[in-house]
Write a protein that holds these residues in place. Structure first.
Motif, mmCIF file in Angstrom:
data_model
loop_
_atom_site.group_PDB
_atom_site.id
_atom_site.type_symbol
_atom_site.label_atom_id
_atom_site.label_comp_id
_atom_site.label_asym_id
_atom_site.label_seq_id
_atom_site.Cartn_x
_atom_site.Cartn_y
_atom_site.Cartn_z
ATOM 1 N N ASN A 66 0.817 -1.211 0.000
ATOM 2 C CA ASN A 66 0.000 0.000 0.000
ATOM 3 C C ASN A 66 0.851 1.262 0.000
ATOM 4 O O ASN A 66 0.487 2.266 -0.613
ATOM 5 C CB ASN A 66 -0.946 -0.005 1.201
ATOM 6 C CG ASN A 66 -2.129 -0.927 0.995
ATOM 7 O OD1 ASN A 66 -2.111 -1.777 0.111
ATOM 8 N ND2 ASN A 66 -3.156 -0.791 1.813
ATOM 9 N N LEU A 67 1.989 1.213 0.690
ATOM 10 C CA LEU A 67 2.891 2.363 0.657
ATOM 11 C C LEU A 67 3.441 2.556 -0.748
ATOM 12 O O LEU A 67 3.586 3.694 -1.215
ATOM 13 C CB LEU A 67 4.030 2.178 1.662
ATOM 14 C CG LEU A 67 5.043 3.320 1.758
ATOM 15 C CD1 LEU A 67 4.353 4.654 2.050
ATOM 16 C CD2 LEU A 67 6.089 3.017 2.830
ATOM 17 N N ALA A 68 3.711 1.467 -1.448
ATOM 18 C CA ALA A 68 4.154 1.563 -2.843
ATOM 19 C C ALA A 68 3.084 2.231 -3.704
ATOM 20 O O ALA A 68 3.396 3.080 -4.548
ATOM 21 C CB ALA A 68 4.475 0.177 -3.389
ATOM 22 N N GLY A 69 1.832 1.864 -3.477
ATOM 23 C CA GLY A 69 0.745 2.481 -4.236
ATOM 24 C C GLY A 69 0.651 3.965 -3.970
ATOM 25 O O GLY A 69 0.418 4.762 -4.886
ATOM 26 N N GLY B 141 3.844 10.041 -7.811
ATOM 27 C CA GLY B 141 4.861 10.163 -8.841
ATOM 28 C C GLY B 141 6.263 9.803 -8.388
ATOM 29 O O GLY B 141 7.245 10.060 -9.107
ATOM 30 N N LYS B 142 6.387 9.184 -7.235
ATOM 31 C CA LYS B 142 7.696 8.795 -6.715
ATOM 32 C C LYS B 142 7.989 7.356 -7.151
ATOM 33 O O LYS B 142 7.866 6.397 -6.393
ATOM 34 C CB LYS B 142 7.716 8.927 -5.191
ATOM 35 C CG LYS B 142 7.467 10.365 -4.725
ATOM 36 C CD LYS B 142 7.421 10.473 -3.202
ATOM 37 C CE LYS B 142 7.157 11.914 -2.761
ATOM 38 N NZ LYS B 142 7.066 12.047 -1.285
ATOM 39 N N VAL B 143 8.395 7.243 -8.421
ATOM 40 C CA VAL B 143 8.518 5.937 -9.063
ATOM 41 C C VAL B 143 9.601 5.085 -8.415
ATOM 42 O O VAL B 143 9.406 3.885 -8.188
ATOM 43 C CB VAL B 143 8.802 6.114 -10.570
ATOM 44 C CG1 VAL B 143 9.035 4.761 -11.233
ATOM 45 C CG2 VAL B 143 7.635 6.842 -11.236
ATOM 46 N N GLY B 144 10.742 5.675 -8.110
ATOM 47 C CA GLY B 144 11.824 4.907 -7.513
ATOM 48 C C GLY B 144 11.427 4.303 -6.182
ATOM 49 O O GLY B 144 11.704 3.130 -5.914
ATOM 50 N N SER B 145 10.781 5.096 -5.350
ATOM 51 C CA SER B 145 10.335 4.607 -4.047
ATOM 52 C C SER B 145 9.270 3.529 -4.215
ATOM 53 O O SER B 145 9.301 2.500 -3.532
ATOM 54 C CB SER B 145 9.783 5.763 -3.214
ATOM 55 O OG SER B 145 9.371 5.315 -1.946
ATOM 56 N N ALA B 146 8.321 3.748 -5.142
ATOM 57 C CA ALA B 146 7.278 2.751 -5.393
ATOM 58 C C ALA B 146 7.893 1.439 -5.847
ATOM 59 O O ALA B 146 7.487 0.355 -5.394
ATOM 60 C CB ALA B 146 6.306 3.267 -6.447
ATOM 61 N N LEU C 142 4.348 -0.539 -13.683
ATOM 62 C CA LEU C 142 5.296 0.544 -13.432
ATOM 63 C C LEU C 142 6.477 0.458 -14.404
ATOM 64 O O LEU C 142 6.910 1.470 -14.978
ATOM 65 C CB LEU C 142 5.770 0.471 -11.980
ATOM 66 C CG LEU C 142 6.666 1.594 -11.440
ATOM 67 C CD1 LEU C 142 6.444 1.736 -9.939
ATOM 68 C CD2 LEU C 142 8.130 1.294 -11.710
ATOM 69 N N GLU C 143 7.009 -0.765 -14.610
ATOM 70 C CA GLU C 143 8.129 -0.937 -15.532
ATOM 71 C C GLU C 143 7.708 -0.649 -16.973
ATOM 72 O O GLU C 143 8.474 -0.068 -17.756
ATOM 73 C CB GLU C 143 8.697 -2.360 -15.418
ATOM 74 C CG GLU C 143 9.252 -2.712 -14.050
ATOM 75 C CD GLU C 143 10.474 -1.883 -13.658
ATOM 76 O OE1 GLU C 143 10.892 -0.988 -14.421
ATOM 77 O OE2 GLU C 143 11.016 -2.120 -12.564
#
Length: 372
Positions: A288-291, A297-302, A326-327
């Protein structure tokens, strides 16, 4: 066969509690479980292996009906989790002695009592018998026949379970005649012939401190607010739960979900991180944190959080799908394809599976054009 040589808590097991415990304070139960190198938490996560159904659920369902309890029990059984009653849980902990003699199988009890299997399972789950599962005793058979008669007269398993705990030890009912009906105008009440003493009402067991009672009530109120979509109210209630028990990862996770629903993104991220700090293996919190990071817009963290979720639970399909998407959005076609193939190994039938198949087809077409 005797009930004394029953199962024990296996190290590494993860127990989830649905509803408040009526016979034993949760904080004390958690301490006993931890002593056996296992875990006990409110609610259910993907890591949950065993579920304890709290008898307080019966009081909660007295007005709304028992269908939701039945649905939840069915879902958890189908998920492969082991369900246990409060008394069964106490026996696992060694805090309640198992009744001595037991030799009847579940099917034998059904055949001899004519009690429906579903009713037997639900009554067992809420400790309406001496034993919470097979092997059952002869006294359990007597009770099953009485319960079958009550159900034939119009009662349901929930009314019976709510009633029997008013009588003292369940086994004492074997020598008494149970009847359906009420001298006070409640047709679903169950009473004893001796003095027409009614058995319905509140549960007898109450060993918790006022703090335990407050916490259980708060958590139940928070869950209800969350179900009704009152995100801010639910978040405030979960915060009160955390003030009483700061180590409750489930409360932190639920609060984060509510904050996210209320649009309070920074606070939600903080509480997801809090849940993870309290329970590093809490895979749903990582997911859920990734979502949340992806939405921001924080792709690296997601990406990192999704990878962590996959590493923690290789059979969790959702983070595999989200990482593939995402990839793909990042132009990493080969990685997206590999992840979609992996997703289809975990889920080949849902709407998301059809999306993954289309994604693979698109990548194949794109790569063929690029190669040409």
């Amino acid at each position: 066969m005797t009930g004394n040589a029953g199962p024990v808590i296996v190290p590494g097991a993860v127990f989830g509690v649905i509803g408040a415990l009526a016979a034993f304070p949760l904080r004390l139960a958690a301490r006993e479980v931890e002593r056996r190198h296992a875990e006990l938490r409110r609610g259910v996560t993907r890591r949950t292996t065993h579920i304890v159904f709290g008898r307080a659920l019966l009081a909660k369902a007295a007005k709304s009906g028992d269908a939701e309890i039945e649905r939840r029990a069915k879902v958890e059984r189908e998920a492969g989790r082991q369900l246990t009653s409060e008394n069964g849980f106490l026996r696992l902990l060694g805090l309640m002695k198992a009744p001595d003699t037991s030799s009847l199988s579940r099917q034998s009890l059904i055949d001899q009592s004519r009690l429906a299997g579903d009713d037997l399972d639900m009554l067992s789950l809420f400790d309406a018998f001496e034993h919470d599962g097979e092997p059952y005793s002869f006294r359990d058979l007597i009770l099953a026949r009485k319960y079958a008669g009550l159900i034939a007269s119009g009662a349901n398993w929930g009314a019976i379970a709510r009633s029997v705990h008013r009588s003292g030890p369940v086994a004492s009912l074997t020598a008494k005649s149970l009847n359906l009906g009420s001298q006070h105008g409640r047709p679903d009440a169950i009473y004893l012939d001796e003095g027409r003493s009614e058995l319905d009402g509140q549960l007898l067991f109450d060993l918790g401190s006022p703090e335990d009672d407050t916490l259980e009530e708060l958590f139940a109120e928070a869950e209800m607010a969350e179900e009704e979509g009152r995100h801010d109210d639910a978040a405030a209630l979960y915060q009160r739960c955390l003030a009483i028990d700061p180590k409750d990862a489930i409360a932190a996770f639920n609060r984060a979900n509510c904050l996210r629903g209320a649009g309070r993104v920074a606070e939600a991220a903080h509480d997801y991180a809090r849940a993870i700090k309290l329970d590093p293996g809490f895979v749903e919190a990582w997911f859920n944190l990734a979502g949340l990071m992806s939405d921001e817009g924080k792709v690296g963290s997601a990406r990192r959080h999704l990878q962590k979720a996959i590493a923690l639970d290789k059979n969790y399909a959702d983070p595999v799908f989200n990482l593939a998407r995402l990839e793909f959005d990042a132009g990493n076609m080969a990685e997206a394809r590999w992840l979609w193939v992996r997703y289809l190994e975990l889920d080949a039938v849902s709407e998301w599976a059809r999306t993954a198949q289309k994604g693979i087809q698109f990548v194949d077409l794109h790569m063929a054009r690029t190669a040409g």
